[in-house]
Design an enzyme around this catalytic site. Structure first.
Site, PDB file in Angstrom:
ATOM      1  N   SER A 122       0.840  -1.198   0.000  1.00 26.43           N
ATOM      2  CA  SER A 122       0.000   0.000   0.000  1.00 26.43           C
ATOM      3  C   SER A 122       0.872   1.244   0.000  1.00 26.43           C
ATOM      4  CB  SER A 122      -0.905   0.015   1.230  1.00 26.43           C
ATOM      5  OG  SER A 122      -1.536   1.273   1.351  1.00 26.43           O
TER       6      SER A 122
ATOM      7  N   ASP B 164      -4.646   3.544  -2.183  1.00 24.98           N
ATOM      8  CA  ASP B 164      -5.801   3.862  -1.338  1.00 24.98           C
ATOM      9  C   ASP B 164      -6.312   5.263  -1.645  1.00 24.98           C
ATOM     10  OD1 ASP B 164      -6.133   1.524   0.410  1.00 24.98           O
ATOM     11  OD2 ASP B 164      -4.141   2.030   1.145  1.00 24.98           O
TER      12      ASP B 164
ATOM     13  N   HIS C 109      -8.027   1.074  -4.550  1.00 26.76           N
ATOM     14  CA  HIS C 109      -9.021   0.789  -3.516  1.00 26.76           C
ATOM     15  C   HIS C 109      -9.781   2.081  -3.239  1.00 26.76           C
ATOM     16  CE1 HIS C 109      -9.778  -0.563   0.936  1.00 26.76           C
ATOM     17  NE2 HIS C 109     -10.889  -0.452   0.237  1.00 26.76           N
TER      18      HIS C 109
ATOM     19  N   GLY D 223      -9.762   3.519   6.345  1.00 29.17           N
ATOM     20  CA  GLY D 223      -9.584   4.944   6.577  1.00 29.17           C
ATOM     21  C   GLY D 223      -8.199   5.359   7.005  1.00 29.17           C
ATOM     22  N   PHE D 224      -7.478   4.484   7.698  1.00 31.99           N
ATOM     23  CA  PHE D 224      -6.147   4.825   8.181  1.00 31.99           C
ATOM     24  C   PHE D 224      -5.248   3.597   8.121  1.00 31.99           C
ATOM     25  CE2 PHE D 224      -9.023   7.790  10.226  1.00 31.99           C
ATOM     26  CZ  PHE D 224      -8.378   9.006  10.064  1.00 31.99           C
TER      27      PHE D 224
ATOM     28  N   GLY E 251      -1.734   1.343   9.420  1.00 31.12           N
ATOM     29  CA  GLY E 251      -1.060   1.029  10.671  1.00 31.12           C
ATOM     30  C   GLY E 251      -1.939   0.492  11.771  1.00 31.12           C
TER      31      GLY E 251
ATOM     32  N   ASP F  94      -6.658  -6.785   3.660  1.00 32.94           N
ATOM     33  CA  ASP F  94      -6.047  -5.464   3.750  1.00 32.94           C
ATOM     34  C   ASP F  94      -6.170  -4.950   5.174  1.00 32.94           C
ATOM     35  OD1 ASP F  94      -5.235  -2.830   3.519  1.00 32.94           O
ATOM     36  OD2 ASP F  94      -6.793  -2.246   2.097  1.00 32.94           O
ATOM     37  N   GLY F  95      -4.999  -4.756   5.818  1.00 37.56           N
ATOM     38  CA  GLY F  95      -4.978  -4.160   7.146  1.00 37.56           C
ATOM     39  C   GLY F  95      -4.228  -4.980   8.164  1.00 37.56           C
ATOM     40  N   GLY F  96      -3.125  -4.442   8.663  1.00 39.87           N
ATOM     41  CA  GLY F  96      -2.387  -5.103   9.731  1.00 39.87           C
ATOM     42  C   GLY F  96      -1.620  -6.338   9.318  1.00 39.87           C
TER      43      GLY F  96
ATOM     44  N   THR G  72       3.086  -0.613   6.042  1.00 37.45           N
ATOM     45  CA  THR G  72       4.278  -0.310   6.831  1.00 37.45           C
ATOM     46  C   THR G  72       5.220  -1.502   6.928  1.00 37.45           C
ATOM     47  OG1 THR G  72       3.006  -0.832   8.833  1.00 37.45           O
ATOM     48  CG2 THR G  72       3.148   1.482   8.216  1.00 37.45           C
TER      49      THR G  72
END
Length: 238
Positions: A9, A36, A80, A156-157, A159, A185-187, A208
């Site tokens: 991302s 994103d 996305h 939305g954010f 990390g 998607d995410g973490g 990240t």
């Protein structure tokens, strides 16, 4: 059959050096770039729009682009779209270089019509669901999709912490649609990727954990191997 796809991302990159940052992760083994797009309405954050994608497309051509005489690193642009009224943005993003337009199920009144609109522009269509949305809503739509995205954080954010309780959604989709690209998607990082891979995800968005890694190649290789191992065990590896 499906294959492991790693899509860093760009939200986690250094935007002052966006082109170089993208070249770095592509050269480290990334398959796609996950872009994103947030409008400040569907989600509270605002990120980027068409001018950035247009500019990035010049720096990162499509795979197989015959005009890429400088042999620049190439990538598939996975956009996305965390936006209200996604229909109004399809044409613009198709023109500025998107290869796939991922809309949120929660943002449209007629998802099947939107899928047809996206494909009419010559790009791939994907649908995302938030953590609070039942996976059942994708069952009728999935045969028309190029990919389904199961969010493992609230959109939305970047990390945020990986939501392991989303994995049953992935398991359900993989069981019902064995040859569908399923994205999470995410973490996602070295600690959480085995859980996502075991559930059946084959497209991994990582921000990240890739862009800030001391060795992005090591992280991407680990992710691909974890996904490959699980796909192989299901006899689904392309």
């Amino acid at each position: 059959m499906v294959k492991p796809i790693i899509a860093p991302s760009i939200l986690a990159s250094d935007f002052a050096n966006l082109g170089c940052e993208c070249h770095k992760v592509i050269n480290a083994g990334a398959d796609w770039l996950h872009i994103d797009v947030m409008d400040g309405h569907f989600v509270p954050n605002i990120t980027l729009g068409q001018p950035i994608v247009t500019s990035l497309r010049r720096s990162v051509p499509r795979p197989g682009d015959a005009s890429n005489t400088e042999k620049k690193p190439t990538a598939f642009f996975d956009c996305h779209m965390m936006v209200e009224n996604p229909e109004k943005w399809v044409d613009d993003f198709a023109k500025c270089g998107a290869d796939q337009f991922t809309f949120h199920y929660e943002a449209t009144q007629d998802p099947l019509h939107l899928v047809k609109l996206i494909k009419s522009k010559g790009i791939k269509a994907a649908c995302a669901i938030k953590p609070g949305t039942s996976v059942d809503v994708l069952f009728e739509l999935a045969p028309h999709l190029d990919m389904a995205l199961v969010m493992t954080v609230e959109p939305g954010f970047g990390g945020q912490k990986f939501m392991e309780d989303m994995m049953p959604k992935v398991e359900t989709l993989r069981a019902k649609f064995p040859h569908l690209n399923i994205q999470v998607d995410g973490g996602l990082g070295k600690e959480t990727i085995p859980k996502a891979a075991k559930a059946g995800a084959n497209v991994i968005v990582a921000g990240t954990s890739v862009f800030t890694a001391a060795d992005p190649h090591d992280v991407i290789s680990f992710m691909k191997e974890e996904v490959s191992k699980e796909l192989r065990s299901r006899d689904l590896l392309d």
